[in-house]
Structures are given as C-alpha cells and as structure tokens.
Motif scaffolding. Structure first.
Motif, mmCIF file in Angstrom:
data_model
loop_
_atom_site.group_PDB
_atom_site.id
_atom_site.type_symbol
_atom_site.label_atom_id
_atom_site.label_comp_id
_atom_site.label_asym_id
_atom_site.label_seq_id
_atom_site.Cartn_x
_atom_site.Cartn_y
_atom_site.Cartn_z
ATOM 1 N N VAL A 289 37.048 -34.716 -44.908
ATOM 2 C CA VAL A 289 38.015 -34.765 -43.428
ATOM 3 C C VAL A 289 36.415 -34.139 -42.536
ATOM 4 O O VAL A 289 35.046 -33.543 -42.965
ATOM 5 N N LEU A 290 36.677 -34.016 -40.976
ATOM 6 C CA LEU A 290 35.978 -33.916 -39.980
ATOM 7 C C LEU A 290 35.739 -32.356 -40.170
ATOM 8 O O LEU A 290 37.171 -31.448 -40.042
ATOM 9 N N SER A 291 34.734 -31.450 -40.284
ATOM 10 C CA SER A 291 34.812 -30.040 -39.961
ATOM 11 C C SER A 291 34.437 -29.191 -39.017
ATOM 12 O O SER A 291 33.177 -29.645 -38.577
ATOM 13 N N HIS B 174 39.701 -28.667 -40.102
ATOM 14 C CA HIS B 174 39.833 -28.765 -40.926
ATOM 15 C C HIS B 174 40.130 -30.489 -40.582
ATOM 16 O O HIS B 174 41.481 -30.080 -40.006
ATOM 17 N N VAL B 175 39.648 -31.714 -40.045
ATOM 18 C CA VAL B 175 40.142 -32.619 -38.966
ATOM 19 C C VAL B 175 39.994 -33.671 -40.407
ATOM 20 O O VAL B 175 39.359 -34.349 -40.389
ATOM 21 N N ASP B 176 41.780 -34.351 -40.690
ATOM 22 C CA ASP B 176 41.507 -35.722 -40.836
ATOM 23 C C ASP B 176 41.160 -36.780 -40.285
ATOM 24 O O ASP B 176 41.214 -36.601 -39.368
ATOM 25 N N GLY C 290 43.696 -37.483 -37.648
ATOM 26 C CA GLY C 290 43.178 -36.596 -36.182
ATOM 27 C C GLY C 290 44.091 -35.369 -36.455
ATOM 28 O O GLY C 290 43.831 -34.672 -35.586
ATOM 29 N N ALA C 291 44.415 -35.579 -37.765
ATOM 30 C CA ALA C 291 45.354 -34.640 -38.380
ATOM 31 C C ALA C 291 45.135 -33.276 -39.167
ATOM 32 O O ALA C 291 43.808 -33.229 -39.298
ATOM 33 N N ILE C 292 45.273 -32.046 -38.005
ATOM 34 C CA ILE C 292 44.445 -31.634 -38.383
ATOM 35 C C ILE C 292 45.399 -30.164 -40.188
ATOM 36 O O ILE C 292 45.811 -30.668 -40.580
ATOM 37 N N ALA C 293 43.916 -30.526 -40.691
ATOM 38 C CA ALA C 293 44.599 -30.191 -42.528
ATOM 39 C C ALA C 293 44.531 -28.606 -42.834
ATOM 40 O O ALA C 293 44.753 -28.149 -43.863
ATOM 41 N N ALA C 294 43.234 -28.333 -42.154
ATOM 42 C CA ALA C 294 43.429 -27.111 -42.794
ATOM 43 C C ALA C 294 42.189 -25.922 -41.453
ATOM 44 O O ALA C 294 41.949 -26.783 -40.509
#
Length: 168
Positions: free
Chosen positions: A13-15, A39-41, A45-49
């Motif tokens: 994920v992108l942090s 944290h973004v998928d 682009g969905a927020i993972a955490a």
C-alpha cells in the motif's frame, strides 16, 4: 511534512504520513496531536488503514510530545527565547570558566587552583543539589562518582599526583 512511501511490491500500500519532522507551515508540525498516517490501496485508491495521535499508546504519545519539546516546536517564541538564553549561558560559561580558573590559580603550578572556601560535605544544600542533579542527570552523576573515586583512590594516594593537583 507530508511524505509518501511507495509500496514494496504488487500487494503493498501507499503510506501517506503527515508527521512532525519538518516545519513547513503544516499544523501537524507544531501540534503533534494532528499527526496522521493513512495507508492507501495502490490500485483502487481506497483507504486501507488510518491511524493518528489518538491511536498511539500512552508511551508513544509521551515520546511524540517530548520530541516536539526537544526540537523546540512547542511553546512558540517563549521556547525560542529560553533556548537562546540557555545557549548564550553555555557559551558564557565556556569562555568565563577558563578565565576564572586562570585568574584564581595565581603562581600555582600544574592544574592547581586554590582550594575552594566552601566544602561540599559541610553544606547540606549543595550536597542535596548535587545528589538531585546526579539522579535526574545520570551521566552527570556518573561523572561525579568517577571524579570522586579518582580523587580518593588515586590522586590522594600517589604523592606525585597529589603534588601536581595540590590535594595534599
């Protein structure tokens, strides 16, 4: 400073971190309670955490606050004035200490300086202050113990050192 950490591989994920390390006008730079990490998928682009200061443990909150104080990002101008005065005091002591020692030593040889007029062991306030500083500043306390041990166990027992330091 907002920073983006790219994923390690295809499943990462992108942090995005909005942290406290550089002051560039970001509110989180001076108010650590505004810190956020998201944290973004990487594909949708969905927020993972998402977590921030409220999610920190008590120890992490204390460390974060203390880092901000240490770096001078708390208390604004008051902190800047206080730290500037502290730095100037240290510079003054670095310059005035050797000058005072040189003027006190008179005609003595070696590192000798006249004996102090105020014995540490006879003054309870001074002894309590040194003990408190030794407890709250462990490296200072350790250095006091080392100097005391060297003085009592080595310098006072070796005649040549005793004459050099004029402890006899």
């Amino acid at each position: 400073m907002t920073s983006v950490i790219y994923p390690d591989g295809d499943t990462g994920v992108l942090s995005v971190t909005d942290g406290q390390w550089d002051n560039n006008g970001n509110v989180a730079e001076s108010d650590v309670t505004q810190e956020q990490t998201v944290h973004v998928d990487q594909y949708s682009g969905a927020i993972a955490a998402r977590y921030g200061y409220d999610d920190y443990s008590a120890v992490a909150k204390a460390v974060s606050q203390r880092i901000a104080v240490h770096e001078g990002r708390r208390f604004g101008v008051v902190n800047m004035i206080a730290t500037t005065l502290f730095c100037l005091a240290v510079i003054f002591m670095c310059v005035s200490g050797p000058i005072m020692w040189w003027t006190r030593r008179g005609t003595a040889s070696g590192t000798a300086a006249p004996r102090a007029k105020l014995p540490v062991w006879g003054n309870r306030v001074l002894l309590m202050a040194m003990t408190a500083l030794g407890i709250f500043l462990p490296m200072f306390g350790l250095s006091l113990l080392i100097v005391l041990a060297l003085d009592q166990l080595l310098i006072r027992r070796v005649p040549r050192l005793s004459r050099f330091f004029r402890t006899a």
